[in-house]
Write a protein that holds these residues in place. Structure first.
Motif, short mmCIF file in Angstrom:
data_model
loop_
_atom_site.label_atom_id
_atom_site.label_comp_id
_atom_site.label_asym_id
_atom_site.label_seq_id
_atom_site.Cartn_x
_atom_site.Cartn_y
_atom_site.Cartn_z
N LEU A 1 0.84 -1.20 0.00
CA LEU A 1 0.00 0.00 0.00
C LEU A 1 0.87 1.26 0.00
O LEU A 1 0.54 2.24 -0.67
CB LEU A 1 -0.97 0.04 1.19
CG LEU A 1 -1.82 1.32 1.22
CD1 LEU A 1 -2.78 1.38 0.03
CD2 LEU A 1 -2.59 1.48 2.52
N VAL A 2 1.99 1.21 0.71
CA VAL A 2 2.92 2.35 0.69
C VAL A 2 3.39 2.58 -0.75
O VAL A 2 3.42 3.72 -1.23
CB VAL A 2 4.12 2.08 1.64
CG1 VAL A 2 5.15 3.20 1.50
CG2 VAL A 2 3.63 1.95 3.08
N GLY A 3 3.72 1.50 -1.44
CA GLY A 3 4.11 1.62 -2.84
C GLY A 3 3.00 2.25 -3.68
O GLY A 3 3.25 3.13 -4.50
N VAL A 4 1.77 1.83 -3.43
CA VAL A 4 0.63 2.36 -4.20
C VAL A 4 0.41 3.84 -3.91
O VAL A 4 0.16 4.63 -4.82
CB VAL A 4 -0.64 1.52 -3.91
CG1 VAL A 4 -1.90 2.22 -4.41
CG2 VAL A 4 -0.52 0.14 -4.56
N VAL A 5 0.55 4.22 -2.64
CA VAL A 5 0.40 5.64 -2.28
C VAL A 5 1.47 6.47 -2.99
O VAL A 5 1.19 7.53 -3.55
CB VAL A 5 0.49 5.82 -0.74
CG1 VAL A 5 0.70 7.29 -0.37
CG2 VAL A 5 -0.78 5.28 -0.07
N MET A 6 2.69 5.97 -3.03
CA MET A 6 3.76 6.71 -3.69
C MET A 6 3.55 6.74 -5.21
O MET A 6 3.81 7.74 -5.86
CB MET A 6 5.12 6.09 -3.33
CG MET A 6 5.49 6.34 -1.89
SD MET A 6 5.52 8.14 -1.53
CE MET A 6 5.05 8.12 0.20
N ALA A 7 3.07 5.64 -5.75
CA ALA A 7 2.78 5.61 -7.20
C ALA A 7 1.66 6.59 -7.52
O ALA A 7 1.64 7.21 -8.59
CB ALA A 7 2.41 4.20 -7.63
N HIS A 8 0.70 6.75 -6.58
CA HIS A 8 -0.36 7.74 -6.74
C HIS A 8 0.24 9.16 -6.78
O HIS A 8 -0.07 9.94 -7.67
CB HIS A 8 -1.37 7.61 -5.60
CG HIS A 8 -2.38 8.73 -5.54
ND1 HIS A 8 -3.68 8.59 -5.96
CD2 HIS A 8 -2.28 10.02 -5.11
CE1 HIS A 8 -4.32 9.74 -5.80
NE2 HIS A 8 -3.49 10.62 -5.27
N GLU A 9 1.11 9.45 -5.81
CA GLU A 9 1.72 10.79 -5.78
C GLU A 9 2.54 11.03 -7.05
O GLU A 9 2.49 12.10 -7.64
CB GLU A 9 2.58 10.98 -4.53
CG GLU A 9 1.82 10.91 -3.22
CD GLU A 9 0.56 11.78 -3.19
OE1 GLU A 9 0.51 12.81 -3.90
OE2 GLU A 9 -0.39 11.42 -2.48
N TYR A 10 3.27 10.01 -7.46
CA TYR A 10 4.05 10.16 -8.69
C TYR A 10 3.12 10.34 -9.88
O TYR A 10 3.46 11.02 -10.87
CB TYR A 10 5.00 8.97 -8.91
CG TYR A 10 6.35 9.41 -9.43
CD1 TYR A 10 6.45 9.99 -10.69
CD2 TYR A 10 7.49 9.30 -8.65
CE1 TYR A 10 7.68 10.45 -11.16
CE2 TYR A 10 8.72 9.75 -9.11
CZ TYR A 10 8.81 10.32 -10.36
OH TYR A 10 10.02 10.78 -10.82
N GLY A 11 1.94 9.78 -9.79
CA GLY A 11 0.95 9.98 -10.85
C GLY A 11 0.63 11.45 -11.07
O GLY A 11 0.39 11.89 -12.20
N HIS A 12 0.66 12.23 -9.97
CA HIS A 12 0.44 13.68 -10.13
C HIS A 12 1.61 14.33 -10.88
O HIS A 12 1.42 15.28 -11.64
CB HIS A 12 0.24 14.34 -8.76
CG HIS A 12 -1.07 13.97 -8.11
ND1 HIS A 12 -2.28 14.12 -8.74
CD2 HIS A 12 -1.35 13.45 -6.89
CE1 HIS A 12 -3.25 13.72 -7.93
NE2 HIS A 12 -2.72 13.30 -6.81
N ALA A 13 2.81 13.82 -10.65
CA ALA A 13 3.97 14.34 -11.41
C ALA A 13 3.83 13.98 -12.89
O ALA A 13 4.18 14.78 -13.77
CB ALA A 13 5.27 13.75 -10.84
N ILE A 14 3.30 12.81 -13.16
CA ILE A 14 3.06 12.40 -14.56
C ILE A 14 2.03 13.33 -15.21
O ILE A 14 2.20 13.77 -16.35
CB ILE A 14 2.60 10.92 -14.62
CG1 ILE A 14 3.67 9.98 -14.07
CG2 ILE A 14 2.18 10.53 -16.04
CD1 ILE A 14 4.97 9.97 -14.84
N GLN A 15 0.97 13.66 -14.45
CA GLN A 15 -0.03 14.60 -14.97
C GLN A 15 0.62 15.93 -15.34
O GLN A 15 0.32 16.51 -16.38
CB GLN A 15 -1.11 14.86 -13.91
CG GLN A 15 -2.08 13.72 -13.73
CD GLN A 15 -2.87 13.81 -12.43
OE1 GLN A 15 -2.58 14.62 -11.54
NE2 GLN A 15 -3.89 12.98 -12.32
N ALA A 16 1.50 16.40 -14.47
CA ALA A 16 2.16 17.68 -14.73
C ALA A 16 2.99 17.58 -16.01
O ALA A 16 3.01 18.50 -16.83
CB ALA A 16 3.05 18.06 -13.54
N ARG A 17 3.65 16.44 -16.20
CA ARG A 17 4.46 16.26 -17.41
C ARG A 17 3.60 16.16 -18.66
O ARG A 17 3.99 16.60 -19.73
CB ARG A 17 5.34 15.02 -17.26
CG ARG A 17 6.56 15.30 -16.43
CD ARG A 17 7.06 14.14 -15.63
NE ARG A 17 8.24 14.55 -14.88
CZ ARG A 17 8.20 15.37 -13.82
NH1 ARG A 17 7.05 15.86 -13.39
NH2 ARG A 17 9.31 15.72 -13.20
#
Ligand SMILES: [Zn+2]
Length: 432
Positions: free
Chosen positions: A123-139
């Motif tokens: 779940l920690v991995g999923v939470v971090m992948a979620h946050e990184y998903g926002h960085a992907i949106q920005a890109r």
């Protein structure tokens, strides 16, 4: 019904107010072990970057992936996180992506150790992948959408990463067992919006039903599906309370009303619907308190003494004294609805001469239970009829998580939620 076991960890959870902020725990922060978290978090983030290095060009028209330039920043209560957009909100038990500094920050003292302890490192991995998903949106230049769309897209991206973990490509995680995946889904349930949050609210992430849909779409369909999310094509079931009275009660019926009205509505639904799928009339099935139920001739049916469908003699048994109140108190009125949905669907399958056992049987039952929920959501609302209130779909999800039996090789909650949702969103026709 079969495999009706109550998973304490799932049922005992309290529900977060918003986003990634879980309810405060009883024990003090000093009991947490912050040294445990950075490892898992950093390994996860590195792995998410590995994933996007390969996948980003495929959803960006060939553009190369650029990792976050502002780095990774754990923080604790005594050292508030960096400023984001010229502001520091002070300490929050949270995890976030800051577009301004292009960095990811997380509470390494409370939030992450707590999630890891309660739901496991995945779940920690999923939470971090979620946050990184926002960085992907920005890109992708994709940030001008409603919050709930962006949040679900981030959930979907997290699911896409998880599929890659499942495929055995991750350096951070082994292929997760079905039970681990169910624990991770239980974590997403905990991170849902409070029932009654309007999907258009600032900061809305989605109810658990919608967030898990987004996550599962990422797992099952990959990042291109996620990248296409926009308000116009995203089905959002999160709704505000419709009246003050409903808000005051949290949409919860009194227990006895819930039991009686849910059973009555399920009976009425199948009376209308059964002839459409079989050309036969529906024979009323009696709902009997489990304590007063006659012996069941089918030895397989009554393996659980709390709630089951017995084909001969034909009846549904439901323990109104113990199981019912337990589901009602710990999850909510529609957890009772989920059980009735399942039991009536078993009767439907039995009368159609179809199996209710094994994975396929169970998933069809879940889909049919979902089709009744679909009718509660979309059907004509007569005066006598009950309706779904905000939070009910999440209660169904919580019940399915509590009944999940992946640890014993039974159908996983992940698959059951997916089958149930199919019925909820598309109706009976998709199940049979
Ligand atoms: Zn988010």
């Amino acid at each position: 019904m079969r495999a009706l076991r109550v998973v304490a960890g799932v049922l005992a959870l309290s529900v977060a107010g918003c986003g990634l902020v879980p309810a405060p725990s009883d024990d003090g922060a000093q009991d947490r072990r912050p040294q445990k978290s950075p490892d898992v978090v950093t390994r996860s983030l590195d792995d998410v970057e590995r994933y996007w290095t390969g996948e980003y060009p495929k959803i960006s028209g060939g553009k190369k992936f650029q990792a976050v330039t502002g780095g990774f920043h754990p923080y604790i209560e005594k050292s508030a996180p960096l400023e984001c957009g010229g502001q520091s909100a002070g300490y929050q038990p949270n995890a976030f992506y800051c577009p301004d500094g292009d960095y990811i920050a997380w509470d390494a003292q409370n939030l992450i150790p707590q999630l890891q302890e309660d739901y496991g490192p995945l779940l920690v991995g999923v939470v971090m992948a979620h946050e990184y998903g926002h960085a992907i949106q920005a890109r992708l230049g994709n940030t001008g959408q409603q919050t709930v769309v962006l949040e679900q897209q981030a959930d979907c991206f997290a699911g896409a990463w998880l599929a890659d973990v499942q495929a055995g490509h991750s350096a951070a995680f082994k292929k997760p067992a079905a039970a681990q995946l169910d624990d991770t889904v239980a974590g997403i349930l905990m991170l849902r919006d409070q029932p009654g949050t309007p999907a258009v609210a600032e900061g809305a992430h989605g109810n658990a039903f919608d967030r898990i849909r987004a996550f599962q779409e990422g797992v099952q369909q990959g990042p291109a599906k996620c990248a296409g999310y926009e308000a116009g094509n995203l089905q959002v079931t999160e709704v505000p309370f419709s009246t003050e009275q409903e808000a005051a009660s949290g949409g919860e019926l009194p227990y006895e009303d819930a039991v009686n009205l849910l059973a009555q509505d399920a009976q009425a639904y199948w009376t209308r619907t059964f002839p459409e799928i079989t050309d036969e009339q529906w024979q009323r099935v009696d709902v009997i308190d489990a304590g007063q139920a006659p012996d069941c001739d089918d030895p397989d049916a009554a393996v659980e003494d709390q709630a089951y469908y017995c084909p001969s003699p034909d009846f549904i048994a439901f323990d109104t004294a113990k199981l019912g109140p337990q589901l009602y108190d710990r999850i909510g009125d529609f957890a009772v609805g989920m059980v009735f949905g399942d039991l009536f669907a078993r009767a439907v399958q039995d009368r159609r001469g179809e199996s209710t056992t094994g994975k396929t049987g169970q998933l069809t039952v879940d889909c049919l239970a979902g089709s009744w929920t679909n009718d509660l959501l979309t059907g004509e609302a007569g005066d006598e009829r009950i309706r779904l209130s905000p939070g009910d779909l999440d209660e169904a999800v919580a019940a399915l998580l509590a009944f999940g039996d992946a640890g014993n090789g039974g159908p996983s909650a992940f698959d059951r939620i997916s089958a149930y949702r199919k019925g909820v969103l598309e109706g009976t026709g998709v199940c049979v």
